[in-house]
Design an enzyme around this catalytic site. Structure first.
Site, PDB file in Angstrom:
ATOM      1  N   HIS A  90       8.603   8.683  14.906  1.00  0.00           N
ATOM      2  CA  HIS A  90       7.540   7.739  14.510  1.00  0.00           C
ATOM      3  C   HIS A  90       6.205   8.477  14.293  1.00  0.00           C
ATOM      4  O   HIS A  90       5.181   8.155  14.905  1.00  0.00           O
ATOM      5  CB  HIS A  90       7.366   6.621  15.554  1.00  0.00           C
ATOM      6  CG  HIS A  90       6.735   5.390  14.979  1.00  0.00           C
ATOM      7  ND1 HIS A  90       7.025   4.114  15.411  1.00  0.00           N
ATOM      8  CD2 HIS A  90       5.811   5.232  13.983  1.00  0.00           C
ATOM      9  CE1 HIS A  90       6.314   3.240  14.724  1.00  0.00           C
ATOM     10  NE2 HIS A  90       5.563   3.889  13.846  1.00  0.00           N
ATOM     11  N   ILE A  91       6.284   9.481  13.414  1.00  0.00           N
ATOM     12  CA  ILE A  91       5.082  10.286  13.146  1.00  0.00           C
ATOM     13  C   ILE A  91       4.587  10.080  11.717  1.00  0.00           C
ATOM     14  O   ILE A  91       3.761  10.836  11.221  1.00  0.00           O
ATOM     15  CB  ILE A  91       5.358  11.800  13.367  1.00  0.00           C
ATOM     16  CG1 ILE A  91       6.606  12.231  12.575  1.00  0.00           C
ATOM     17  CG2 ILE A  91       5.489  12.117  14.837  1.00  0.00           C
ATOM     18  CD1 ILE A  91       6.801  13.740  12.489  1.00  0.00           C
ATOM     19  N   GLY A  92       5.125   9.019  11.074  1.00  0.00           N
ATOM     20  CA  GLY A  92       4.777   8.779   9.668  1.00  0.00           C
ATOM     21  C   GLY A  92       3.272   8.750   9.428  1.00  0.00           C
ATOM     22  O   GLY A  92       2.791   9.187   8.379  1.00  0.00           O
ATOM     23  N   ARG A 133       0.827  -1.210   0.000  1.00  0.00           N
ATOM     24  CA  ARG A 133       0.000   0.000   0.000  1.00  0.00           C
ATOM     25  C   ARG A 133       0.860   1.259   0.000  1.00  0.00           C
ATOM     26  O   ARG A 133       0.669   2.160  -0.820  1.00  0.00           O
ATOM     27  CB  ARG A 133      -0.904   0.001   1.241  1.00  0.00           C
ATOM     28  CG  ARG A 133      -2.040  -0.997   1.180  1.00  0.00           C
ATOM     29  CD  ARG A 133      -2.815  -0.968   2.475  1.00  0.00           C
ATOM     30  NE  ARG A 133      -2.037  -1.591   3.525  1.00  0.00           N
ATOM     31  CZ  ARG A 133      -2.294  -2.797   4.031  1.00  0.00           C
ATOM     32  NH1 ARG A 133      -3.334  -3.474   3.616  1.00  0.00           N
ATOM     33  NH2 ARG A 133      -1.547  -3.320   4.974  1.00  0.00           N
ATOM     34  N   ILE A 134       1.829   1.331   0.933  1.00  0.00           N
ATOM     35  CA  ILE A 134       2.621   2.558   1.064  1.00  0.00           C
ATOM     36  C   ILE A 134       3.659   2.654  -0.048  1.00  0.00           C
ATOM     37  O   ILE A 134       3.807   3.706  -0.692  1.00  0.00           O
ATOM     38  CB  ILE A 134       3.280   2.640   2.463  1.00  0.00           C
ATOM     39  CG1 ILE A 134       2.185   2.690   3.544  1.00  0.00           C
ATOM     40  CG2 ILE A 134       4.194   3.854   2.569  1.00  0.00           C
ATOM     41  CD1 ILE A 134       2.681   2.518   4.962  1.00  0.00           C
ATOM     42  N   ALA A 192       9.101   2.347   7.837  1.00  0.00           N
ATOM     43  CA  ALA A 192       8.275   1.139   8.012  1.00  0.00           C
ATOM     44  C   ALA A 192       8.281   0.719   9.483  1.00  0.00           C
ATOM     45  O   ALA A 192       7.401   1.112  10.248  1.00  0.00           O
ATOM     46  CB  ALA A 192       8.772   0.035   7.101  1.00  0.00           C
ATOM     47  N   ARG A 193       9.268  -0.073   9.878  1.00  0.00           N
ATOM     48  CA  ARG A 193       9.356  -0.523  11.258  1.00  0.00           C
ATOM     49  C   ARG A 193      10.811  -0.551  11.698  1.00  0.00           C
ATOM     50  O   ARG A 193      11.686  -0.941  10.910  1.00  0.00           O
ATOM     51  CB  ARG A 193       8.785  -1.947  11.414  1.00  0.00           C
ATOM     52  CG  ARG A 193       7.262  -1.999  11.492  1.00  0.00           C
ATOM     53  CD  ARG A 193       6.753  -1.488  12.849  1.00  0.00           C
ATOM     54  NE  ARG A 193       5.296  -1.459  12.917  1.00  0.00           N
ATOM     55  CZ  ARG A 193       4.533  -0.385  12.672  1.00  0.00           C
ATOM     56  NH1 ARG A 193       5.083   0.760  12.340  1.00  0.00           N
ATOM     57  NH2 ARG A 193       3.217  -0.447  12.802  1.00  0.00           N
ATOM     58  N   ASP A 231      10.258  -6.901  -4.445  1.00  0.00           N
ATOM     59  CA  ASP A 231       9.139  -7.443  -3.666  1.00  0.00           C
ATOM     60  C   ASP A 231       8.792  -8.785  -4.296  1.00  0.00           C
ATOM     61  O   ASP A 231       8.253  -8.840  -5.394  1.00  0.00           O
ATOM     62  CB  ASP A 231       7.937  -6.474  -3.748  1.00  0.00           C
ATOM     63  CG  ASP A 231       6.789  -6.904  -2.841  1.00  0.00           C
ATOM     64  OD1 ASP A 231       6.626  -8.115  -2.619  1.00  0.00           O
ATOM     65  OD2 ASP A 231       6.057  -6.014  -2.355  1.00  0.00           O
ATOM     66  N   ASP A 257      12.147   7.214  10.513  1.00  0.00           N
ATOM     67  CA  ASP A 257      10.995   7.600  11.325  1.00  0.00           C
ATOM     68  C   ASP A 257      10.782   6.553  12.424  1.00  0.00           C
ATOM     69  O   ASP A 257      10.041   6.788  13.366  1.00  0.00           O
ATOM     70  CB  ASP A 257       9.747   7.676  10.429  1.00  0.00           C
ATOM     71  CG  ASP A 257       8.502   8.110  11.194  1.00  0.00           C
ATOM     72  OD1 ASP A 257       8.581   9.115  11.929  1.00  0.00           O
ATOM     73  OD2 ASP A 257       7.450   7.437  11.076  1.00  0.00           O
ATOM     74  N   GLU A 268      12.533   2.671  20.675  1.00  0.00           N
ATOM     75  CA  GLU A 268      11.919   4.005  20.588  1.00  0.00           C
ATOM     76  C   GLU A 268      11.533   4.496  21.985  1.00  0.00           C
ATOM     77  O   GLU A 268      10.911   3.734  22.734  1.00  0.00           O
ATOM     78  CB  GLU A 268      10.675   3.934  19.687  1.00  0.00           C
ATOM     79  CG  GLU A 268      11.062   3.652  18.238  1.00  0.00           C
ATOM     80  CD  GLU A 268       9.893   3.571  17.265  1.00  0.00           C
ATOM     81  OE1 GLU A 268       8.740   3.772  17.689  1.00  0.00           O
ATOM     82  OE2 GLU A 268      10.144   3.303  16.090  1.00  0.00           O
TER      83      GLU A 268
HETATM   84  P1  NAD Z   1       1.623  -3.827   2.884  1.00  0.00           P
HETATM   85  O1  NAD Z   1       1.361  -5.116   3.553  1.00  0.00           O
HETATM   86  O2  NAD Z   1       0.588  -3.195   2.058  1.00  0.00           O
HETATM   87  O3  NAD Z   1       2.938  -3.979   1.970  1.00  0.00           O
HETATM   88  C1  NAD Z   1       4.080  -4.686   2.381  1.00  0.00           C
HETATM   89  C2  NAD Z   1       4.768  -5.181   1.117  1.00  0.00           C
HETATM   90  O4  NAD Z   1       6.018  -5.773   1.495  1.00  0.00           O
HETATM   91  C3  NAD Z   1       3.974  -6.244   0.376  1.00  0.00           C
HETATM   92  O5  NAD Z   1       3.818  -5.905  -0.987  1.00  0.00           O
HETATM   93  C4  NAD Z   1       4.833  -7.491   0.520  1.00  0.00           C
HETATM   94  O6  NAD Z   1       4.735  -8.326  -0.612  1.00  0.00           O
HETATM   95  C5  NAD Z   1       6.214  -6.918   0.666  1.00  0.00           C
HETATM   96  N1  NAD Z   1       7.176  -7.797   1.322  1.00  0.00           N
HETATM   97  C6  NAD Z   1       6.978  -8.636   2.363  1.00  0.00           C
HETATM   98  N2  NAD Z   1       8.135  -9.266   2.684  1.00  0.00           N
HETATM   99  C7  NAD Z   1       9.073  -8.803   1.808  1.00  0.00           C
HETATM  100  C8  NAD Z   1      10.450  -9.074   1.642  1.00  0.00           C
HETATM  101  N3  NAD Z   1      11.106  -9.932   2.426  1.00  0.00           N
HETATM  102  N4  NAD Z   1      11.115  -8.412   0.655  1.00  0.00           N
HETATM  103  C9  NAD Z   1      10.461  -7.535  -0.146  1.00  0.00           C
HETATM  104  N5  NAD Z   1       9.150  -7.248  -0.037  1.00  0.00           N
HETATM  105  C10 NAD Z   1       8.466  -7.879   0.934  1.00  0.00           C
HETATM  106  O7  NAD Z   1       2.113  -2.842   4.041  1.00  0.00           O
HETATM  107  P2  NAD Z   1       1.998  -1.252   4.076  1.00  0.00           P
HETATM  108  O8  NAD Z   1       0.680  -0.856   4.613  1.00  0.00           O
HETATM  109  O9  NAD Z   1       2.491  -0.711   2.800  1.00  0.00           O
HETATM  110  O10 NAD Z   1       3.071  -0.943   5.241  1.00  0.00           O
HETATM  111  C11 NAD Z   1       4.463  -1.028   4.981  1.00  0.00           C
HETATM  112  C12 NAD Z   1       5.239  -0.809   6.272  1.00  0.00           C
HETATM  113  O11 NAD Z   1       4.947   0.487   6.799  1.00  0.00           O
HETATM  114  C13 NAD Z   1       4.898  -1.795   7.391  1.00  0.00           C
HETATM  115  O12 NAD Z   1       6.079  -2.162   8.057  1.00  0.00           O
HETATM  116  C14 NAD Z   1       4.047  -0.965   8.319  1.00  0.00           C
HETATM  117  O13 NAD Z   1       4.095  -1.460   9.639  1.00  0.00           O
HETATM  118  C15 NAD Z   1       4.722   0.370   8.190  1.00  0.00           C
HETATM  119  N6  NAD Z   1       3.930   1.518   8.654  1.00  0.00           N
HETATM  120  C16 NAD Z   1       4.603   2.519   9.295  1.00  0.00           C
HETATM  121  C17 NAD Z   1       3.914   3.628   9.757  1.00  0.00           C
HETATM  122  C18 NAD Z   1       4.635   4.731  10.486  1.00  0.00           C
HETATM  123  O14 NAD Z   1       4.046   5.361  11.358  1.00  0.00           O
HETATM  124  N7  NAD Z   1       5.870   5.013  10.136  1.00  0.00           N
HETATM  125  C19 NAD Z   1       2.538   3.713   9.564  1.00  0.00           C
HETATM  126  C20 NAD Z   1       1.881   2.706   8.851  1.00  0.00           C
HETATM  127  C21 NAD Z   1       2.600   1.618   8.395  1.00  0.00           C
END
Ligand code: NAD
Length: 526
Positions: free
Chosen positions: A279-281, A151-152, A231-232, A171, A256, A261
């Site tokens: 962590h304000i993403g 998604r992101i 991401a994380r 991916d 972020d 943390e």
């Molecule tokens: P999502 O599940 O939509 O997308 C994750 C993608 O990663 C998928 O397309 C998956 O196929 C791919 N993937 C999984 N394992 C992989 C690997 N080993 N190598 C390559 N690709 C791989 O998730 P999203 O909603 O896009 O979120 C992405 C990240 O952002 C997550 O870690 C989520 O926790 C984090 N996030 C952070 C914040 C923040 O405050 N900074 C907020 C929301 C989400």
């Protein structure tokens, strides 16, 4: 029907609350303590939380009629999902609510790195004017490497495309086709690390992704590469990032999220080529509004018995898959009902084989749950539904086997279920003709409609037995509407399926079983 009641236990956007008021009585108690929550939760059909309220096992166990726990945000860390699953309570969240917000934050960090915005800001505020120190980099024409195009990641791709960047994606779960629609090329991890000028991480934190960017990966990157993690924490190994930055192996980094943390004593915070945010993403008003609206809509769907979209503890089907699989729901229900009425004693094993076209379909899980629901509901006091069916079966030590076969014996699709109970083993095969149809019972070919009452008898295939069973039923005023017999060879064991107009009293079943050469007799109500 009683009016549904929703408890809003944490502050959420007003728009979400208004959405719910159409379908339910909404009770807003955003300072409720966990002790108070345990006392009142029994009154509610749904609860909405953000992060403050902890939906613990104690809360779940006190929840009499709760159908759904909704977390207005990403993740469900404050909900005991296992406890909810065991009680058949759905847990939903709003994972897509923050995608644009996080993508925009990622853009901010990338731009800040490329144009040294945060460090230049600090310098000016400290009374300096160091124009030559802050020579930047243009993004246009540079290569962006996205690790994780979900998604992101997809939103970041679209935005960086607008900045005229080339996009590479790593991916393993994305198709070339899907990537090319976003103007991106799928590459292996090494190619991405070798060629990207900016690398941005958007994968979940899993055992596979933990420390997946460490010394080995930094050694492959180009000298001026910027790396961003919104991401994380833990995906990038921070000790190795520090070495790569301080030794000038890469150009800069933006985080972020951190391994710990807040990252109080991290040496990373002393580096000039580092941009950090707390962590304000996901923190925008729009994301919070969208999360509230998304979960309110999910609750409405559940109240209207429609399929919610973001259930954590139940398989969710996209509309196309749902369309393919829905016609089989009734067949599974009928097969499950048939089997539980023919079982003797505790259920030991349920072995389901999906044959033909259905075997090619990747998502049969919901059909398996449907059978388990039908088999387990009549024998358990706790309600069994699609959410907890597998968990309940596992807790009761029932072995559930799912298999696939190409051959559907001339049908488009066929489902075979074999169930072992303490006292017997039954198998049944069903297909979808105009209506659900049973085409095989215990290896005997039949053609049985799946409604009404039927009597199934197994007996030795010798002259006179069919007549004896018919006579016995006649003596007790049970009228036979239709009869079918199946056998594998003359003189062997045979099965008789009688469609009857009346219920067969238990005593009559006993008498049938006592007839010479009759092995067993059961009735099934579908
Ligand atoms: P999502 O599940 O939509 O997308 C994750 C993608 O990663 C998928 O397309 C998956 O196929 C791919 N993937 C999984 N394992 C992989 C690997 N080993 N190598 C390559 N690709 C791989 O998730 P999203 O909603 O896009 O979120 C992405 C990240 O952002 C997550 O870690 C989520 O926790 C984090 N996030 C952070 C914040 C923040 O405050 N900074 C907020 C929301 C989400």
């Amino acid at each position: 029907m009683d009016e549904m009641k929703v408890l809003i236990a944490d502050q959420i956007n007003e728009k979400g609350i208004n959405e719910l008021k159409d379908v339910a009585k909404v009770n807003v108690q955003t300072d409720i303590t966990n002790e108070e929550l345990i006392k009142v939760i029994g009154d509610f059909d749904a609860i909405v939380v953000r992060s403050r309220t902890k939906v613990t096992r104690e809360v779940i166990e006190a929840a009499g009629k709760l159908k759904i726990v909704a977390r207005a945000g990403v993740g469900v860390d404050n909900v005991d999902v296992d406890a909810a699953t065991e009680r058949g309570i759905m847990v939903v969240n709003a994972p897509e609510s923050t995608s644009i917000t996080v993508a925009e934050h990622t853009m901010g960090i990338i731009l800040s790195l490329a144009r040294k915005i945060s460090i230049a800001d600090r310098s000016v505020k400290n009374g300096k004017w160091e124009k030559s120190k802050f020579m930047g980099t243009e993004l246009a024409g540079k290569t962006l490497g996205i690790v994780g195009m979900g998604r992101i990641g997809s939103q970041v791709a679209t935005r960086c495309k607008a900045f005229a960047m080339e996009i590479m994606v790593n991916d393993p779960y994305i198709t070339e086709d899907a990537a090319s629609k976003l103007g991106a090329t799928v590459v292996d991890k090494e190619t991405l690390l070798k060629n990207a000028d900016v690398i941005t991480i958007h994968v979940p934190l899993t055992p596979e992704t933990r420390h997946s960017i460490s010394k080995k990966e930094f050694d492959i990157m180009k000298e001026n590469t910027f790396i961003v993690n919104c991401a994380r924490g833990g995906i990038i190994k921070e000790d190795d990032l520090y070495d790569a930055l301080s030794e000038g192996k890469i150009g800069g980094a933006g985080l972020d999220v951190f391994e710990k943390e807040p990252p109080k004593d991290s040496p990373l915070l002393n580096l000039d080529n580092m941009v950090v945010t707390p962590h304000i993403g996901a923190s925008t008003r729009e994301a919070q509004r969208d999360a509230a609206i998304i979960v309110a809509k999910e609750i409405k769907r559940v109240f209207k018995s429609e399929s919610p979209k973001n259930v954590i503890n139940m398989p969710v089907l996209d509309p196309e898959s749902f369309g393919i699989i829905k016609p089989y729901f009734q067949l599974m229900e009928k097969l499950g009902k048939f089997l539980i009425q023919t079982a003797q004693g505790n259920i030991r094993e349920i072995d389901i084989t999906y044959c033909g076209e259905l075997a090619e379909f990747p998502k049969q899980d919901i059909l398996t749950r449907m059978v388990l629901q039908e088999v387990l509901n009549p024998i358990l006091t706790e309600p069994v539904n699609l959410v907890n069916a597998k968990a309940v079966a596992e807790n009761r030590g029932i072995i559930v086997i799912e298999g696939k076969r190409h051959d559907a014996k001339g049908h488009d699709s066929l489902i075979r279920i074999k169930m072992k109970s303490e006292g017997n083993e039954m198998s049944v095969e069903g297909v979808l003709a105009k209506e659900p149809q049973i085409v095989m019972i215990n290896d005997y070919k039949v053609d049985v409609e799946t409604h009404g009452t039927m009597l199934i008898a197994t007996y030795e295939d010798i002259p006179g037995i069919i007549g004896a069973i018919g006579t016995k039923l006649g003596e007790h005023n049970v009228n036979i509407a239709k009869m079918q017999v199946g056998r594998q060879k003359p003189g062997g064991e045979a099965v008789m399926v009688l469609k009857v107009d009346q219920q067969v009293p238990k005593g009559v079943l006993g008498e049938l079983k006592k007839l010479d050469h009759v092995y067993d007799a059961v009735t099934v109500n579908l």
